[in-house]
Motif scaffolding. Structure first.
Motif, PDB file in Angstrom:
ATOM      1  N   ARG A  11       1.143  -1.240  -0.124  1.00 49.54           N
ATOM      2  CA  ARG A  11       0.114  -0.139   0.027  1.00 49.54           C
ATOM      3  C   ARG A  11       0.855   1.233   0.028  1.00 49.54           C
ATOM      4  O   ARG A  11       0.320   2.311  -0.599  1.00 49.54           O
ATOM      5  CB  ARG A  11      -0.985  -0.201   1.163  1.00 49.54           C
ATOM      6  N   GLN A  29     -10.972  -9.767   5.774  1.00 47.73           N
ATOM      7  CA  GLN A  29     -12.033  -8.501   5.496  1.00 47.73           C
ATOM      8  C   GLN A  29     -12.804  -8.257   7.202  1.00 47.73           C
ATOM      9  O   GLN A  29     -12.864  -9.268   7.820  1.00 47.73           O
ATOM     10  CB  GLN A  29     -13.304  -8.772   4.711  1.00 47.73           C
ATOM     11  N   SER A  42      -7.905  -2.066   8.565  1.00 47.31           N
ATOM     12  CA  SER A  42      -7.917  -1.088   7.576  1.00 47.31           C
ATOM     13  C   SER A  42      -6.764  -1.401   6.538  1.00 47.31           C
ATOM     14  O   SER A  42      -7.243  -0.777   5.221  1.00 47.31           O
ATOM     15  CB  SER A  42      -7.549   0.467   8.178  1.00 47.31           C
ATOM     16  N   GLY A  46     -11.041  -2.601   0.599  1.00 43.83           N
ATOM     17  CA  GLY A  46     -10.753  -2.166  -0.582  1.00 43.83           C
ATOM     18  C   GLY A  46     -10.647  -3.628  -1.463  1.00 43.83           C
ATOM     19  O   GLY A  46     -10.118  -3.608  -2.857  1.00 43.83           O
ATOM     20  N   THR A  49     -11.457  -3.839  -5.131  1.00 50.73           N
ATOM     21  CA  THR A  49     -11.566  -2.363  -5.766  1.00 50.73           C
ATOM     22  C   THR A  49     -10.184  -1.522  -5.641  1.00 50.73           C
ATOM     23  O   THR A  49      -9.785  -1.020  -6.700  1.00 50.73           O
ATOM     24  CB  THR A  49     -12.639  -1.464  -5.070  1.00 50.73           C
ATOM     25  N   GLU A  50      -9.529  -1.576  -4.532  1.00 50.51           N
ATOM     26  CA  GLU A  50      -8.219  -1.018  -4.657  1.00 50.51           C
ATOM     27  C   GLU A  50      -7.045  -1.998  -4.798  1.00 50.51           C
ATOM     28  O   GLU A  50      -5.934  -1.467  -4.989  1.00 50.51           O
ATOM     29  CB  GLU A  50      -7.961  -0.404  -2.987  1.00 50.51           C
ATOM     30  N   TYR A  51      -7.135  -3.210  -4.621  1.00 44.17           N
ATOM     31  CA  TYR A  51      -6.071  -4.275  -5.021  1.00 44.17           C
ATOM     32  C   TYR A  51      -7.076  -5.573  -5.332  1.00 44.17           C
ATOM     33  O   TYR A  51      -8.142  -5.736  -5.022  1.00 44.17           O
ATOM     34  CB  TYR A  51      -5.228  -4.452  -3.714  1.00 44.17           C
TER      35      TYR A  51
END
Length: 126
Positions: A11, A29, A42, A46, A49-51
């Motif tokens: 990240r 999750q 946190s 994602g 969507t983010e990864y």
């Protein structure tokens, strides 16, 4: 350390990819506002969507996990252990252990598992 450290590096741009078990991101999750003692929720938000996974490998041999038994070659211990595991996995006790450890979705279902129409996760399909 471990998976959280690898995800933090990813990240933060310290890496382009990371290796982990095919179900790890899904298992990490958390519900909104939920916290876990064992990982940073946190970091794993994602997923999809983010990864995402770029390849989940070939792990059909490992769907049932790994059981280590040490014995002299040719003694037939593997066949005995395999038979015992197969018998045990058909019991209600096996189902209860899956429930106790939160593994109902990943254990091999037997007649004691509730029927479900839930599809297998994309990373576990053959």
């Amino acid at each position: 350390d471990g998976n959280d450290a690898a995800m933090q590096l990813l990240r933060n741009g310290g890496g382009d990819v990371m290796y982990l078990y095919a179900d790890q991101a899904e298992k990490y999750q958390c519900a909104a506002g939920e916290t876990k003692d064992s990982w940073d929720c946190s970091l794993w938000a994602g997923f999809g969507t983010e990864y995402a996974y770029i390849q989940t490998g070939k792990f059909g041999y490992a769907l049932n996990g790994t059981t280590l038994a040490m014995a002299k070659k040719g003694t037939g211990v593997a066949a005995v252990v395999d038979g015992c595991l197969a018998d045990f996995m058909e019991t209600e006790e096996y189902y209860n252990l899956c429930v106790k450890h939160g593994l109902v979705d990943t254990c091999y279902p037997n007649s004691f598992f509730p029927t479900t129409s839930k599809d297998a996760a994309p990373y576990i399909k053959e």
